[in-house]
Design a protein around this motif. Structure first.
Motif, PDB file in Angstrom:
ATOM      1  N   GLU A   1     -14.011  12.865  62.286  1.00  0.00           N
ATOM      2  CA  GLU A   1     -14.817  14.072  62.455  1.00  0.00           C
ATOM      3  C   GLU A   1     -13.932  15.284  62.760  1.00  0.00           C
ATOM      4  O   GLU A   1     -14.183  16.386  62.249  1.00  0.00           O
ATOM      5  CB  GLU A   1     -15.839  13.867  63.578  1.00  0.00           C
ATOM      6  CG  GLU A   1     -16.945  12.881  63.210  1.00  0.00           C
ATOM      7  CD  GLU A   1     -17.729  12.398  64.418  1.00  0.00           C
ATOM      8  OE1 GLU A   1     -17.472  12.910  65.540  1.00  0.00           O
ATOM      9  OE2 GLU A   1     -18.600  11.523  64.242  1.00  0.00           O
ATOM     10  N   GLN A   2     -12.899  15.071  63.571  1.00  0.00           N
ATOM     11  CA  GLN A   2     -11.964  16.156  63.885  1.00  0.00           C
ATOM     12  C   GLN A   2     -11.249  16.641  62.623  1.00  0.00           C
ATOM     13  O   GLN A   2     -11.056  17.835  62.422  1.00  0.00           O
ATOM     14  CB  GLN A   2     -10.940  15.682  64.914  1.00  0.00           C
ATOM     15  CG  GLN A   2     -11.498  15.374  66.289  1.00  0.00           C
ATOM     16  CD  GLN A   2     -11.774  16.617  67.104  1.00  0.00           C
ATOM     17  OE1 GLN A   2     -12.925  16.984  67.313  1.00  0.00           O
ATOM     18  NE2 GLN A   2     -10.744  17.268  67.578  1.00  0.00           N
TER      19      GLN A   2
ATOM     20  N   ILE B   1     -12.390  16.427  59.592  1.00  0.00           N
ATOM     21  CA  ILE B   1     -13.368  17.143  58.759  1.00  0.00           C
ATOM     22  C   ILE B   1     -13.540  18.572  59.247  1.00  0.00           C
ATOM     23  O   ILE B   1     -13.576  19.523  58.453  1.00  0.00           O
ATOM     24  CB  ILE B   1     -14.723  16.404  58.750  1.00  0.00           C
ATOM     25  CG1 ILE B   1     -14.597  15.073  57.991  1.00  0.00           C
ATOM     26  CG2 ILE B   1     -15.812  17.262  58.101  1.00  0.00           C
ATOM     27  CD1 ILE B   1     -15.818  14.175  58.106  1.00  0.00           C
ATOM     28  N   VAL B   2     -13.646  18.739  60.572  1.00  0.00           N
ATOM     29  CA  VAL B   2     -13.798  20.082  61.152  1.00  0.00           C
ATOM     30  C   VAL B   2     -12.598  20.958  60.765  1.00  0.00           C
ATOM     31  O   VAL B   2     -12.757  22.150  60.485  1.00  0.00           O
ATOM     32  CB  VAL B   2     -13.931  19.997  62.688  1.00  0.00           C
ATOM     33  CG1 VAL B   2     -13.812  21.378  63.320  1.00  0.00           C
ATOM     34  CG2 VAL B   2     -15.264  19.364  63.067  1.00  0.00           C
ATOM     35  N   SER B   3     -11.411  20.339  60.713  1.00  0.00           N
ATOM     36  CA  SER B   3     -10.193  21.065  60.335  1.00  0.00           C
ATOM     37  C   SER B   3     -10.049  21.184  58.817  1.00  0.00           C
ATOM     38  O   SER B   3      -9.048  21.723  58.330  1.00  0.00           O
ATOM     39  CB  SER B   3      -8.961  20.357  60.901  1.00  0.00           C
ATOM     40  OG  SER B   3      -9.035  20.252  62.298  1.00  0.00           O
ATOM     41  N   GLN B   4     -11.038  20.648  58.093  1.00  0.00           N
ATOM     42  CA  GLN B   4     -11.052  20.636  56.626  1.00  0.00           C
ATOM     43  C   GLN B   4      -9.847  19.888  56.043  1.00  0.00           C
ATOM     44  O   GLN B   4      -9.392  20.183  54.935  1.00  0.00           O
ATOM     45  CB  GLN B   4     -11.130  22.064  56.064  1.00  0.00           C
ATOM     46  CG  GLN B   4     -12.445  22.758  56.418  1.00  0.00           C
ATOM     47  CD  GLN B   4     -12.662  24.035  55.639  1.00  0.00           C
ATOM     48  OE1 GLN B   4     -11.703  24.756  55.315  1.00  0.00           O
ATOM     49  NE2 GLN B   4     -13.903  24.331  55.314  1.00  0.00           N
ATOM     50  N   ASN B   5      -9.363  18.918  56.825  1.00  0.00           N
ATOM     51  CA  ASN B   5      -8.297  18.054  56.339  1.00  0.00           C
ATOM     52  C   ASN B   5      -8.962  16.797  55.770  1.00  0.00           C
ATOM     53  O   ASN B   5      -8.954  15.726  56.386  1.00  0.00           O
ATOM     54  CB  ASN B   5      -7.337  17.702  57.487  1.00  0.00           C
ATOM     55  CG  ASN B   5      -6.080  17.013  57.002  1.00  0.00           C
ATOM     56  OD1 ASN B   5      -6.040  16.485  55.887  1.00  0.00           O
ATOM     57  ND2 ASN B   5      -5.053  16.993  57.826  1.00  0.00           N
ATOM     58  N   PHE B   6      -9.550  16.941  54.587  1.00  0.00           N
ATOM     59  CA  PHE B   6     -10.364  15.873  54.016  1.00  0.00           C
ATOM     60  C   PHE B   6      -9.536  14.652  53.605  1.00  0.00           C
ATOM     61  O   PHE B   6     -10.019  13.532  53.656  1.00  0.00           O
ATOM     62  CB  PHE B   6     -11.169  16.400  52.819  1.00  0.00           C
ATOM     63  CG  PHE B   6     -12.133  17.490  53.189  1.00  0.00           C
ATOM     64  CD1 PHE B   6     -13.143  17.259  54.114  1.00  0.00           C
ATOM     65  CD2 PHE B   6     -12.028  18.754  52.634  1.00  0.00           C
ATOM     66  CE1 PHE B   6     -14.035  18.254  54.471  1.00  0.00           C
ATOM     67  CE2 PHE B   6     -12.913  19.759  52.980  1.00  0.00           C
ATOM     68  CZ  PHE B   6     -13.924  19.520  53.905  1.00  0.00           C
ATOM     69  N   ASP B   7      -8.286  14.885  53.204  1.00  0.00           N
ATOM     70  CA  ASP B   7      -7.425  13.759  52.839  1.00  0.00           C
ATOM     71  C   ASP B   7      -7.179  12.858  54.049  1.00  0.00           C
ATOM     72  O   ASP B   7      -7.223  11.623  53.933  1.00  0.00           O
ATOM     73  CB  ASP B   7      -6.086  14.263  52.286  1.00  0.00           C
ATOM     74  CG  ASP B   7      -6.231  14.878  50.899  1.00  0.00           C
ATOM     75  OD1 ASP B   7      -7.208  14.528  50.206  1.00  0.00           O
ATOM     76  OD2 ASP B   7      -5.389  15.714  50.531  1.00  0.00           O
TER      77      ASP B   7
ATOM     78  N   LEU C   1     -17.488  11.975  52.158  1.00  0.00           N
ATOM     79  CA  LEU C   1     -16.247  12.729  51.999  1.00  0.00           C
ATOM     80  C   LEU C   1     -15.966  13.041  50.530  1.00  0.00           C
ATOM     81  O   LEU C   1     -15.551  14.151  50.189  1.00  0.00           O
ATOM     82  CB  LEU C   1     -15.077  11.950  52.612  1.00  0.00           C
ATOM     83  CG  LEU C   1     -15.006  11.979  54.135  1.00  0.00           C
ATOM     84  CD1 LEU C   1     -14.083  10.881  54.659  1.00  0.00           C
ATOM     85  CD2 LEU C   1     -14.530  13.348  54.623  1.00  0.00           C
TER      86      LEU C   1
ATOM     87  N   MET D   1     -18.024  15.916  49.631  1.00  0.00           N
ATOM     88  CA  MET D   1     -17.447  17.174  50.128  1.00  0.00           C
ATOM     89  C   MET D   1     -16.319  17.665  49.222  1.00  0.00           C
ATOM     90  O   MET D   1     -16.113  18.865  49.054  1.00  0.00           O
ATOM     91  CB  MET D   1     -16.902  16.987  51.552  1.00  0.00           C
ATOM     92  CG  MET D   1     -17.954  16.749  52.612  1.00  0.00           C
ATOM     93  SD  MET D   1     -17.186  16.456  54.251  1.00  0.00           S
ATOM     94  CE  MET D   1     -18.600  15.885  55.188  1.00  0.00           C
ATOM     95  N   MET D   2     -15.573  16.684  48.659  1.00  0.00           N
ATOM     96  CA  MET D   2     -14.413  17.040  47.833  1.00  0.00           C
ATOM     97  C   MET D   2     -14.744  17.094  46.344  1.00  0.00           C
ATOM     98  O   MET D   2     -13.856  17.243  45.509  1.00  0.00           O
ATOM     99  CB  MET D   2     -13.285  16.032  48.095  1.00  0.00           C
ATOM    100  CG  MET D   2     -12.726  16.098  49.497  1.00  0.00           C
ATOM    101  SD  MET D   2     -11.280  15.028  49.764  1.00  0.00           S
ATOM    102  CE  MET D   2     -12.065  13.398  49.838  1.00  0.00           C
TER     103      MET D   2
END
Length: 232
Positions: A175-176, A178-184, A214, A217-218
């Motif tokens: 979740e952290q 995702i919040v940082s938009q670090n989807f990888d 995910l 999202m991507m």
């Protein structure tokens, strides 16, 4: 009747009275649950309502309390959570501690809570049986919440990495990310979650659902479709 009284205290901004009354009411209800068939869920609902009222009273009142009042309230919450009635109901003990964390922005109170959590952690090591593992996992969530009060990104990241083997912490780390938009990174965690729980079909499906979301999202449509077939 006591729930209505606590509501009245919060409406009139007597938040300390609301917390104290909530704690005093909570203990006999939890104790009664040990000797009662609660298949209807009535006792459980009352307990959840009381926990919510306590949390609300602390979150609403803490900013107006003096430092000494906050320290006294923190110690009161910790003491309440140590009651033996929570031995078989540790999730409610940890709910009380999560609410108490709202009082821990000050360095002194942060240290009080941190030390208490360390004392709770010692007898849970090693987390050999189911209850120990459950309590250890719950404790780590509370420790994460405490660290988050300080908004120290480096300390939080180190804590997550050290405890990434725990399913609950793995979800928080995802979740952290995702919040940082670090989807990888989030996807890497979700895939490892599926791999680490390969023997538990329910958890495998849960981590696959995370992967599906995910990929959405991507905009990874082929991967979405593949996972959708696996989840049917």
């Amino acid at each position: 009747q006591m729930i209505r009284l606590i509501d009245q205290y919060t409406k009139t901004k007597r938040y300390q009275m609301a917390v104290t009354t909530g704690l005093q009411t909570l203990q006999p209800v939890v104790k009664a649950l040990q000797f009662t068939d609660d298949s209807s869920g009535n006792f459980g609902d009352v307990i959840q309502q009381l926990l919510s009222q306590i949390h609300y009273a602390i979150s609403s009142g803490a900013f107006s309390w003096s430092s000494s009042e906050q320290t006294l309230m923190l110690k009161q919450m910790i003491k309440a959570s140590q009651n033996k009635i929570y031995t078989d109901w540790s999730d409610w003990k940890f709910e009380l501690l999560k609410s108490a964390i709202l009082l821990c922005e000050d360095e002194k109170r942060f240290h009080i809570m941190s030390q208490h959590l360390q004392l709770l952690e010692a007898p849970l090591q090693p987390a050999s049986d189911f209850m120990n593992r459950f309590e250890f996992s719950q404790l780590k969530i509370v420790q994460f919440n405490l660290l988050s009060i300080r908004q120290d990104d480096q300390a939080i990241e180190e804590f997550l990495q050290q405890n990434l083997h725990l399913n609950a912490i793995k979800e928080i780390a995802m979740e952290q990310a995702i919040v940082s938009q670090n989807f990888d990174k989030a996807m890497e965690i979700a895939v490892s979650g599926e791999r680490d729980h390969a023997e538990y079909p329910g958890l495998v499906d849960k981590w696959r659902i995370h992967q599906y979301k995910l990929h959405k999202m991507m905009n990874h449509l082929p991967n979405q479709k593949e996972l959708a077939f696996q989840l049917v």
